[in-house]
Design a protein around this motif. Structure first.
Motif, PDB file in Angstrom:
ATOM      1  N   GLU A 296       8.547  -5.108   3.202  1.00  0.00           N
ATOM      2  CA  GLU A 296       8.103  -5.051   4.599  1.00  0.00           C
ATOM      3  C   GLU A 296       6.677  -5.555   4.721  1.00  0.00           C
ATOM      4  OE1 GLU A 296       8.315  -1.058   5.991  1.00  0.00           O
ATOM      5  OE2 GLU A 296      10.291  -1.342   6.835  1.00  0.00           O
TER       6      GLU A 296
ATOM      7  N   LYS B 104       0.860  -1.184   0.000  1.00  0.00           N
ATOM      8  CA  LYS B 104       0.000   0.000   0.000  1.00  0.00           C
ATOM      9  C   LYS B 104       0.894   1.231   0.000  1.00  0.00           C
ATOM     10  CE  LYS B 104      -0.578  -0.119   5.048  1.00  0.00           C
ATOM     11  NZ  LYS B 104       0.743  -0.657   5.232  1.00  0.00           N
ATOM     12  N   THR B 105       0.307   2.363  -0.267  1.00  0.00           N
ATOM     13  CA  THR B 105       1.094   3.586  -0.334  1.00  0.00           C
ATOM     14  C   THR B 105       1.871   3.762   0.964  1.00  0.00           C
ATOM     15  OG1 THR B 105      -0.671   4.469  -1.666  1.00  0.00           O
ATOM     16  CG2 THR B 105       0.917   6.066  -0.828  1.00  0.00           C
ATOM     17  N   GLY B 106       3.135   4.094   0.837  1.00  0.00           N
ATOM     18  CA  GLY B 106       3.956   4.342   2.027  1.00  0.00           C
ATOM     19  C   GLY B 106       4.805   3.157   2.437  1.00  0.00           C
ATOM     20  N   ASP B 107       4.521   1.953   1.889  1.00  0.00           N
ATOM     21  CA  ASP B 107       5.336   0.784   2.216  1.00  0.00           C
ATOM     22  C   ASP B 107       6.750   0.945   1.658  1.00  0.00           C
ATOM     23  OD1 ASP B 107       3.523  -0.617   3.655  1.00  0.00           O
ATOM     24  OD2 ASP B 107       2.803  -1.850   1.995  1.00  0.00           O
ATOM     25  N   THR B 108       7.687   0.286   2.350  1.00  0.00           N
ATOM     26  CA  THR B 108       9.077   0.328   1.896  1.00  0.00           C
ATOM     27  C   THR B 108       9.400  -0.967   1.154  1.00  0.00           C
ATOM     28  OG1 THR B 108       9.572   1.493   3.916  1.00  0.00           O
ATOM     29  CG2 THR B 108      11.460   0.626   2.693  1.00  0.00           C
TER      30      THR B 108
END
Ligand SMILES: Nc1ncnc2c1ncn2[C@@H]1O[C@H](COP(=O)(O)OP(=O)(O)O)[C@@H](O)[C@H]1O
Ligand SMILES: C=C(OP(=O)(O)O)C(=O)O
Ligand SMILES: [K+]
Ligand SMILES: [Mg+2]
Length: 497
Positions: free
Chosen positions: A166, A143-147
């Protein structure tokens, strides 16, 4: 004075550090697993690795196809024949690993602050801003923001390598591709050890065992859990109960864990393996030797600490796979291990292991620990252990004798209703990953009944073998662990000549 920490049995004089080490017939009691690949797959290169002390060859199916690995394995067989060194075969699965598919065979460099597109379209050519990934579900898994962390073997041409996320990937630990490889390559080549990459739960191992048990020739394969993420670490105790051994994949796990926590995992995991009498294998020790002849000080110290922690084996990856100095990497690691073994606090460890088992001990465990204690007390140069299943030899190794254990594997005749075959070869090779065990396969013509006469004739062969390889010398004391009739005995013999 015996100190009660696991390193340094007693303080030593600083000047003794400079004393040259005695040469042994074997490089170290700690075993070395070498990953075979582009820089270590010719008969000549593999012979060099075997001579330097590699006793397990790892075939990493994260890259390369079955045909490529088959050629390497044929070369390994030729090298074993010419060097007369034993070597076990480890099949390492790809597991639920997302890979960048780089068909260009050229390295790709990523630029800082650049925008990169990851695509499931594997027909696209990889470039600095477009990376094809072998997983269609990626956009749903993040999802948006995952590394997304891209593994370091990446972009070196030959290896397609690991990408780490992650996130939890909804792929089974043993993927369909892994199963296909095991069913074909694995069965054809009687794999000694299966390394189950990214083991996350005990079910992963149960599943692997069930799968192997249905395949011809693989029911005896040892299953090693490769712990390389936090999920596997959290479930370590239950995984260890089911595993035949554990690989501490510090490279991948080291990305998942904060750096200051890695040592804690290592010490705990190795200790738990030791107490369970199951081999612990530590990875990623001398990365810098991939391109250099010497390890860094930190790496050299790290290898020694892995031995002092109680590891059975060190696994080399890139160092032998694509490194410029595979043979030197193996011999350097072997020399460091041998030095650390000399100061390992065996006395303290032995007491802890005995206490942990509690009482009453099983008969075999009591015999095994007594053999180690007797050998140390009489300063025996070797323990000779008769075994068929390999269990007695492994139990002796559990008590970390300071001298090598020559495990004499006595073949047993077995039948599957159709054919008669001898056991023994698997058991002998599988001990090549256990610290201190040096297997020898007894002649299958020896009858397996444990009469005095057969015991004596096999013992004579073992002693001759020991003398020929320099492990035993005239007038040495030797501890022998064997069954005479129905009784298990530990005897001490003094050699005449
Ligand atoms: N074929 C053999 N000849 C003589 N002694 C043996 C043989 N196989 C095992 N032993 C000894 O028997 C004792 C334990 O027996 P067992 O549990 O059957 O051995 P293992 O499981 O290691 O094959 C140990 O002392 C071991 O050294
Ligand atoms: C051995 C490791 O990984 P790989 O299987 O990718 O070489 C590791 O992460 O330590
Ligand atoms: K792998
Ligand atoms: Mg047994």
């Amino acid at each position: 004075m015996v100190s009660n920490h696991l390193h340094l049995e007693e303080p030593i004089r600083m000047s003794s550090i400079l004393e040259p080490s005695k040469r042994n017939f074997f490089p170290a009691m700690t075993k070395i697993v070498g990953t075979l690949g582009p820089k270590s797959r010719s008969v000549e290169a593999i012979s060099g690795c075997l001579g330097a002390g590699m006793s397990v060859a790892r075939f990493d199916f994260s890259w390369g196809d079955a045909e490529y690995h088959q050629q390497t394995l044929e070369n390994l067989r030729a090298a074993i024949r010419s060097t007369k060194k034993l070597c076990a075969v480890m099949l390492d699965t790809g597991g639920p690993e997302l890979q960048v598919v780089n068909k260009t065979e050229h390295p790709i460099s990523l630029k800082a602050d650049a925008v990169i597109v990851l695509t499931p379209d594997q027909d696209k050519e990889a470039s600095s801003n477009l990376l094809p990934i072998n997983f269609k579900g990626l956009s749903k898994a993040v999802k948006t923001g995952d590394t997304i962390f891209i593994g370091q073997y990446l972009f070196t041409g030959n290896e397609t390598t690991s990408v780490w996320l992650e996130i939890h990937i909804e792929l089974p630990t043993l993927t369909d591709k892994d199963k296909e490889v095991i069913r074909t390559w694995g069965a054809r080549n009687s794999t000694d050890i299966l390394s189950v990459s990214y083991t996350r739960h005990v079910e992963d191992l149960r599943h692997a065992r069930e799968f192997l048990s249905k395949l011809d020739g693989l029911s005896q394969t040892k299953i090693f859990a490769k712990i390389e993420n936090v999920e596997g670490m959290i479930h370590f105790d239950e995984i260890l109960r089911e595993a035949d051994g554990v690989i501490l994949a510090r490279g991948n796990l080291g990305i998942d864990l904060p750096p200051e926590k890695v040592f804690l995992f290592q010490k705990q995991a190795v200790h738990k393996c030791n107490m369970a009498g199951k081999p612990a294998v530590v990875t990623r020790v001398v990365d810098s030797m991939t391109d250099n002849l010497r390890p860094t000080r930190a790496e050299a110290t790290d290898v020694a600490n892995a031995v002092l922690d109680g590891s059975d084996a060190i696994l080399l990856g890139a160092e032998t796979l694509r490194g410029l100095y595979p043979v030197e990497a193996i011999s350097t690691v072997g020399r460091i291990c041998a030095e650390a073994e000399k100061v390992y606090n065996q006395d303290f460890y032995f007491k802890k292991a005995v206490k942990c088992v509690g009482q009453p001990m099983s008969h075999v465990e009591s015999i095994a620990s007594s053999a180690v204690r007797a050998a140390i007390k009489v300063k025996a140069s070797v323990i000779i252990c008769f075994t068929s299943s390999g269990q007695t030899a492994r139990l002796i190794a559990k008590y970390r004798p300071t001298m090598p254990v020559l495990s004499v594997v006595i073949p047993r005749l077995k039948t599957d209703q159709l054919h008669w075959t001898f056991t023994g070869a698997f058991e002998a090779r599988q001990s090549l990953i256990v610290r201190g065990l040096f297997p020898m396969l007894a002649d299958a013509r020896h009858p397996v009944e444990t009469t005095n006469a057969t015991n004596e004739s096999i013992l004579k062969v073992a002693l001759d073998h020991g003398q020929a390889s320099g492990i035993v010398k005239p007038h040495d004391r030797v501890v022998v662990c064997q069954k005479v009739g129905d009784a298990s005995v530990v005897k001490i013999i003094e050699l005449e000549n």
